[in-house]
Design a protein around this motif. Sequence first.
Motif, short mmCIF file in Angstrom:
data_model
loop_
_atom_site.label_atom_id
_atom_site.label_comp_id
_atom_site.label_asym_id
_atom_site.label_seq_id
_atom_site.Cartn_x
_atom_site.Cartn_y
_atom_site.Cartn_z
N UNK A 120 0.84 -1.20 0.00
CA UNK A 120 0.00 0.00 0.00
C UNK A 120 0.87 1.25 0.00
N UNK A 121 0.48 2.24 -0.81
CA UNK A 121 1.18 3.51 -0.88
C UNK A 121 0.21 4.63 -0.49
N UNK A 122 0.73 5.80 -0.11
CA UNK A 122 -0.17 6.90 0.26
C UNK A 122 -0.70 7.62 -0.98
N UNK A 123 -1.59 8.59 -0.75
CA UNK A 123 -2.04 9.46 -1.84
C UNK A 123 -0.85 10.26 -2.35
N UNK A 124 -0.80 10.45 -3.65
CA UNK A 124 0.34 11.12 -4.28
C UNK A 124 -0.11 12.26 -5.17
N UNK A 125 0.76 13.26 -5.31
CA UNK A 125 0.59 14.32 -6.29
C UNK A 125 1.74 14.22 -7.28
N UNK A 126 1.39 14.16 -8.56
CA UNK A 126 2.35 14.01 -9.64
C UNK A 126 2.41 15.29 -10.46
N UNK A 127 3.61 15.67 -10.87
CA UNK A 127 3.77 16.74 -11.86
C UNK A 127 4.74 16.23 -12.92
N UNK A 128 4.27 16.19 -14.16
CA UNK A 128 5.10 15.63 -15.23
C UNK A 128 5.01 16.49 -16.49
N UNK A 129 6.16 16.64 -17.13
CA UNK A 129 6.24 17.19 -18.48
C UNK A 129 6.67 16.07 -19.40
N UNK A 130 7.14 16.43 -20.57
CA UNK A 130 7.51 15.40 -21.54
C UNK A 130 8.71 14.58 -21.08
N UNK A 131 9.63 15.19 -20.33
CA UNK A 131 10.85 14.46 -19.99
C UNK A 131 11.20 14.42 -18.53
N UNK A 132 10.31 14.87 -17.64
CA UNK A 132 10.65 14.90 -16.22
C UNK A 132 9.42 14.66 -15.35
N UNK A 133 9.68 14.21 -14.14
CA UNK A 133 8.60 13.89 -13.19
C UNK A 133 8.97 14.36 -11.80
N UNK A 134 8.04 14.99 -11.12
CA UNK A 134 8.14 15.29 -9.69
C UNK A 134 7.02 14.56 -8.97
N UNK A 135 7.30 14.13 -7.73
CA UNK A 135 6.33 13.33 -7.01
C UNK A 135 6.35 13.70 -5.54
N UNK A 136 5.15 13.85 -4.96
CA UNK A 136 4.99 14.18 -3.54
C UNK A 136 3.86 13.35 -2.95
N UNK A 137 3.88 13.19 -1.66
CA UNK A 137 2.77 12.56 -0.94
C UNK A 137 1.88 13.64 -0.34
N UNK A 138 0.62 13.31 -0.09
CA UNK A 138 -0.32 14.25 0.52
C UNK A 138 -1.23 13.51 1.50
N UNK A 139 -1.74 14.27 2.47
CA UNK A 139 -2.78 13.76 3.35
C UNK A 139 -4.16 14.02 2.76
#
Length: 239
Positions: A120-139
């Motif tokens: 099990x993983x937590x809720x996540x917020x993703x931000x992606x463009x064509x060549x990069x990804x950022x990832x964070x967790x949220x409550x």
Amino acid sequence: MKDLTGTFGNLYEPVKALIILRKTGESQQSDYYIESYDMDDKGCPINGHPLSVRESNSLAKALQAGEKKAQGFLTPKDLMPPNVLHLNSGADGYVIWHTPPQPVKLLFTENLGIPSAMAHIPALVWKAGKGSLQLFAVYAAEFEETTPLFYAPFFNIYPDGRVCMGNVRIRIPNDCGLERFMERWQEYFFNSYFSHLIGGHEPIKGNIVQLWQQLTANAEPFPTEVLNPTPYQLKNLLR
């Protein structure tokens, strides 16, 4: 040296070359003449001739097809998906979306001593463009600009949320629609092997190896109390 092969798309070979000639006179208008060349098997121009109507029509169709293809990038199939938080469909387009807590198959390199298994993983917020990804967790289950972001509780992630994809070859087509774009990034992330923490970054309170050893051994929900807060809010992902 950085391996750039993952950024390559389809290979193209030269088939036609155009030279545009302009005749200028005393009048403000200019006359143009377009000369067309075929290309030999070595990529050298041959057989120069005036651009024909047939060649002009073929070129116009190719340009229209290319424009239509580019316009399809990040276009939703129907209504905007409900998990999309922000969409920028410009030249450097990107998407911010969220996913709920859920079980997923996680892959770990052997040296970590964590079995590759469902967890099990937590809720996540993703931000992606064509060549990069950022990832964070949220409550949060509901989002606003001031929603606080937490470090994603995974390996291979920098403190600013950027994901190191290692040798994963990222291939996002120019006409990739919105839904498929998000699916592809989630597939890229969860189909790559977690291997190490970056620069001493500690995404959780406690030992992250022991955490995933425990979560891959049972079906417990992710313990969100172990998440470490970042200095960022959701609005910091907008640019």
